[in-house]
Design a protein around this motif. Structure first.
Motif, PDB file in Angstrom:
ATOM      1  N   SER A 170       0.837  -1.204   0.000  1.00 38.87           N
ATOM      2  CA  SER A 170       0.000   0.000   0.000  1.00 38.87           C
ATOM      3  C   SER A 170       0.870   1.252   0.000  1.00 38.87           C
ATOM      4  CB  SER A 170      -0.958   0.004   1.187  1.00 38.87           C
ATOM      5  OG  SER A 170      -0.266   0.153   2.396  1.00 38.87           O
ATOM      6  N   ALA A 171       2.115   1.119   0.457  1.00 33.81           N
ATOM      7  CA  ALA A 171       3.039   2.257   0.501  1.00 33.81           C
ATOM      8  C   ALA A 171       4.069   2.234  -0.632  1.00 33.81           C
ATOM      9  CB  ALA A 171       3.770   2.284   1.843  1.00 33.81           C
ATOM     10  N   ASN A 172       4.287   1.063  -1.241  1.00 35.38           N
ATOM     11  CA  ASN A 172       5.320   0.917  -2.269  1.00 35.38           C
ATOM     12  C   ASN A 172       4.739   0.188  -3.480  1.00 35.38           C
ATOM     13  OD1 ASN A 172       7.802   1.667  -0.566  1.00 35.38           O
ATOM     14  ND2 ASN A 172       6.793   0.101   0.651  1.00 35.38           N
ATOM     15  N   PRO A 173       4.972   0.718  -4.653  1.00 35.95           N
ATOM     16  CA  PRO A 173       4.452   0.025  -5.841  1.00 35.95           C
ATOM     17  C   PRO A 173       5.212  -1.275  -6.086  1.00 35.95           C
ATOM     18  CG  PRO A 173       5.878   1.831  -6.498  1.00 35.95           C
ATOM     19  CD  PRO A 173       5.732   1.915  -5.003  1.00 35.95           C
ATOM     20  N   ARG A 174       4.559  -2.188  -6.760  1.00 38.31           N
ATOM     21  CA  ARG A 174       5.244  -3.406  -7.211  1.00 38.31           C
ATOM     22  C   ARG A 174       6.238  -3.001  -8.288  1.00 38.31           C
ATOM     23  NH1 ARG A 174       3.380  -8.457  -6.036  1.00 38.31           N
ATOM     24  NH2 ARG A 174       1.703  -8.426  -4.544  1.00 38.31           N
ATOM     25  N   THR A 175       7.357  -3.708  -8.309  1.00 37.89           N
ATOM     26  CA  THR A 175       8.398  -3.414  -9.303  1.00 37.89           C
ATOM     27  C   THR A 175       8.785  -4.717 -10.009  1.00 37.89           C
ATOM     28  OG1 THR A 175      10.061  -3.617  -7.571  1.00 37.89           O
ATOM     29  CG2 THR A 175       9.294  -1.390  -8.075  1.00 37.89           C
ATOM     30  N   PRO A 176       7.910  -5.215 -10.874  1.00 37.82           N
ATOM     31  CA  PRO A 176       8.159  -6.527 -11.493  1.00 37.82           C
ATOM     32  C   PRO A 176       9.411  -6.571 -12.368  1.00 37.82           C
ATOM     33  CG  PRO A 176       6.267  -5.446 -12.482  1.00 37.82           C
ATOM     34  CD  PRO A 176       6.670  -4.614 -11.320  1.00 37.82           C
ATOM     35  N   ASP A 177       9.887  -5.425 -12.816  1.00 37.75           N
ATOM     36  CA  ASP A 177      11.100  -5.412 -13.638  1.00 37.75           C
ATOM     37  C   ASP A 177      12.376  -5.479 -12.796  1.00 37.75           C
ATOM     38  OD1 ASP A 177       9.551  -5.265 -15.928  1.00 37.75           O
ATOM     39  OD2 ASP A 177       9.583  -3.070 -15.950  1.00 37.75           O
ATOM     40  N   ASN A 178      12.260  -5.269 -11.515  1.00 41.93           N
ATOM     41  CA  ASN A 178      13.407  -5.325 -10.618  1.00 41.93           C
ATOM     42  C   ASN A 178      13.676  -6.792 -10.278  1.00 41.93           C
ATOM     43  OD1 ASN A 178      15.290  -5.172  -8.573  1.00 41.93           O
ATOM     44  ND2 ASN A 178      14.138  -3.694  -7.352  1.00 41.93           N
ATOM     45  N   THR A 179      14.839  -7.281 -10.634  1.00 39.05           N
ATOM     46  CA  THR A 179      15.181  -8.687 -10.373  1.00 39.05           C
ATOM     47  C   THR A 179      16.216  -8.843  -9.255  1.00 39.05           C
ATOM     48  OG1 THR A 179      16.864  -8.640 -12.107  1.00 39.05           O
ATOM     49  CG2 THR A 179      14.640  -9.399 -12.730  1.00 39.05           C
ATOM     50  N   GLU A 180      16.570  -7.732  -8.612  1.00 42.80           N
ATOM     51  CA  GLU A 180      17.528  -7.803  -7.511  1.00 42.80           C
ATOM     52  C   GLU A 180      16.852  -8.435  -6.292  1.00 42.80           C
ATOM     53  OE1 GLU A 180      20.011  -4.764  -4.628  1.00 42.80           O
ATOM     54  OE2 GLU A 180      19.339  -4.056  -6.588  1.00 42.80           O
ATOM     55  N   LEU A 181      17.478  -9.458  -5.752  1.00 41.18           N
ATOM     56  CA  LEU A 181      16.916 -10.137  -4.596  1.00 41.18           C
ATOM     57  C   LEU A 181      16.804  -9.191  -3.404  1.00 41.18           C
ATOM     58  CD1 LEU A 181      18.793 -13.573  -4.638  1.00 41.18           C
ATOM     59  CD2 LEU A 181      16.467 -13.081  -5.419  1.00 41.18           C
ATOM     60  N   ALA A 182      15.748  -9.351  -2.645  1.00 41.57           N
ATOM     61  CA  ALA A 182      15.619  -8.599  -1.395  1.00 41.57           C
ATOM     62  C   ALA A 182      16.806  -8.962  -0.504  1.00 41.57           C
ATOM     63  CB  ALA A 182      14.305  -8.959  -0.721  1.00 41.57           C
ATOM     64  N   PRO A 183      17.279  -8.042   0.332  1.00 39.41           N
ATOM     65  CA  PRO A 183      18.476  -8.313   1.148  1.00 39.41           C
ATOM     66  C   PRO A 183      18.381  -9.588   1.973  1.00 39.41           C
ATOM     67  CG  PRO A 183      17.858  -5.997   1.305  1.00 39.41           C
ATOM     68  CD  PRO A 183      16.770  -6.682   0.537  1.00 39.41           C
ATOM     69  N   TRP A 184      17.227  -9.861   2.586  1.00 38.78           N
ATOM     70  CA  TRP A 184      17.091 -11.061   3.421  1.00 38.78           C
ATOM     71  C   TRP A 184      17.139 -12.337   2.577  1.00 38.78           C
ATOM     72  CZ3 TRP A 184      13.367  -7.357   2.740  1.00 38.78           C
ATOM     73  CH2 TRP A 184      12.250  -7.722   2.005  1.00 38.78           C
ATOM     74  N   VAL A 185      16.667 -12.259   1.350  1.00 37.49           N
ATOM     75  CA  VAL A 185      16.731 -13.417   0.455  1.00 37.49           C
ATOM     76  C   VAL A 185      18.172 -13.619  -0.017  1.00 37.49           C
ATOM     77  CG1 VAL A 185      15.897 -14.432  -1.701  1.00 37.49           C
ATOM     78  CG2 VAL A 185      14.332 -13.113  -0.245  1.00 37.49           C
ATOM     79  N   ALA A 186      18.846 -12.532  -0.375  1.00 41.45           N
ATOM     80  CA  ALA A 186      20.240 -12.619  -0.824  1.00 41.45           C
ATOM     81  C   ALA A 186      21.115 -13.208   0.280  1.00 41.45           C
ATOM     82  CB  ALA A 186      20.743 -11.234  -1.238  1.00 41.45           C
ATOM     83  N   ARG A 187      20.911 -12.759   1.525  1.00 43.02           N
ATOM     84  CA  ARG A 187      21.686 -13.299   2.644  1.00 43.02           C
ATOM     85  C   ARG A 187      21.431 -14.796   2.808  1.00 43.02           C
ATOM     86  NH1 ARG A 187      20.241  -8.471   5.151  1.00 43.02           N
ATOM     87  NH2 ARG A 187      18.500  -9.477   6.227  1.00 43.02           N
ATOM     88  N   PHE A 188      20.183 -15.204   2.669  1.00 45.55           N
ATOM     89  CA  PHE A 188      19.821 -16.606   2.803  1.00 45.55           C
ATOM     90  C   PHE A 188      20.535 -17.467   1.766  1.00 45.55           C
ATOM     91  CE2 PHE A 188      16.974 -20.105   1.536  1.00 45.55           C
ATOM     92  CZ  PHE A 188      16.889 -20.800   2.730  1.00 45.55           C
ATOM     93  N   TYR A 189      20.523 -17.015   0.517  1.00 51.08           N
ATOM     94  CA  TYR A 189      21.153 -17.807  -0.538  1.00 51.08           C
ATOM     95  C   TYR A 189      22.671 -17.765  -0.469  1.00 51.08           C
ATOM     96  CZ  TYR A 189      16.817 -19.022  -2.817  1.00 51.08           C
ATOM     97  OH  TYR A 189      15.595 -19.564  -3.091  1.00 51.08           O
ATOM     98  N   ASN A 190      23.242 -16.669   0.051  1.00 53.83           N
ATOM     99  CA  ASN A 190      24.703 -16.595   0.188  1.00 53.83           C
ATOM    100  C   ASN A 190      25.206 -17.474   1.304  1.00 53.83           C
ATOM    101  OD1 ASN A 190      25.103 -14.854  -1.948  1.00 53.83           O
ATOM    102  ND2 ASN A 190      24.813 -13.021  -0.680  1.00 53.83           N
ATOM    103  N   GLN A 191      24.341 -17.853   2.245  1.00 53.82           N
ATOM    104  CA  GLN A 191      24.739 -18.731   3.351  1.00 53.82           C
ATOM    105  C   GLN A 191      24.843 -20.182   2.908  1.00 53.82           C
ATOM    106  OE1 GLN A 191      22.228 -18.398   6.790  1.00 53.82           O
ATOM    107  NE2 GLN A 191      22.146 -16.181   6.644  1.00 53.82           N
ATOM    108  N   THR A 192      24.160 -20.550   1.842  1.00 58.83           N
ATOM    109  CA  THR A 192      24.089 -21.961   1.455  1.00 58.83           C
ATOM    110  C   THR A 192      25.208 -22.349   0.526  1.00 58.83           C
ATOM    111  OG1 THR A 192      22.607 -21.402  -0.356  1.00 58.83           O
ATOM    112  CG2 THR A 192      21.608 -22.060   1.743  1.00 58.83           C
TER     113      THR A 192
END
Length: 192
Positions: A170-192
């Protein structure tokens, strides 16, 4: 990568292992969604009666009727989740039931994301019971948790809060063209 098993939706979602379908139905196309949607045709007369006699209608589904009711895939630990959580047929069915009713509400589930948003005139709410570990993390340590009352005394309840994801959108538009992982997702995948 330790998450190679998540490359396939059939490997990641228990529904594919716990459910057995007749041979003509497949999880790889729209046949399952069409099959379950067609079951609703058995209740068309009841729906017409409800539409004729009720000023407020609440519909329910386990599955998610719109992609906008799920975070963008770059925000998810499992980015293929949107492929297995719902169906366009479900949204079409909901719209055919609600029609032009002024106060329309649809309750849904499946993803366990707390959600309360109005999209194209319909209020969509997910107030998940969730797994005990999720409930404990989200709601006061799980103590004194009660189900959310959506309708009482002839009116819909106030908005469910907090709703992290629907509040975010409701405060931020969807950005379907943005493919950069959210920071928490990037951290999760970098740990594995």
């Amino acid at each position: 990568m330790a998450l190679d098993c998540l490359t396939s939706t059939t490997k990641a979602c228990k529904d594919f292992h716990a459910c057995k379908w007749p041979g003509e139905l497949s999880s790889g196309d729209t046949s399952l969604a069409l099959y379950f949607d067609a079951i609703n045709d058995n209740h068309l007369n009841a729906v017409k009666e409800i539409q004729r006699t009720c000023s407020q209608i609440i519909t329910f589904s386990h599955f998610v009727p719109r992609q906008e009711l799920c975070p963008e895939k770059r925000m998810l630990f499992y980015p293929k989740l949107p492929k297995i959580i719902g169906s366009d047929f479900l949204e079409f069915r909901i719209r055919s039931i609600h029609g032009i009713h002024g106060s329309a509400c649809h309750l849904f589930g499946h993803t366990h994301f707390v959600w309360d948003a109005v999209i194209d005139g319909i209020r969509y709410v997910q107030a998940p019971l969730a797994y005990p570990r999720e409930r404990k993390r989200r709601m006061n340590g799980g103590e004194n948790w009660l189900p959310f009352c959506i309708y009482s005394d002839g009116k819909f309840s106030d908005r469910l809060t907090p709703c992290y994801w629907s509040d975010h959108y409701s405060a931020n538009p969807r950005t379907p063209d943005n493919t950069e992982l959210a920071p928490w997702v990037a951290r999760f995948y970098n740990q594995t």
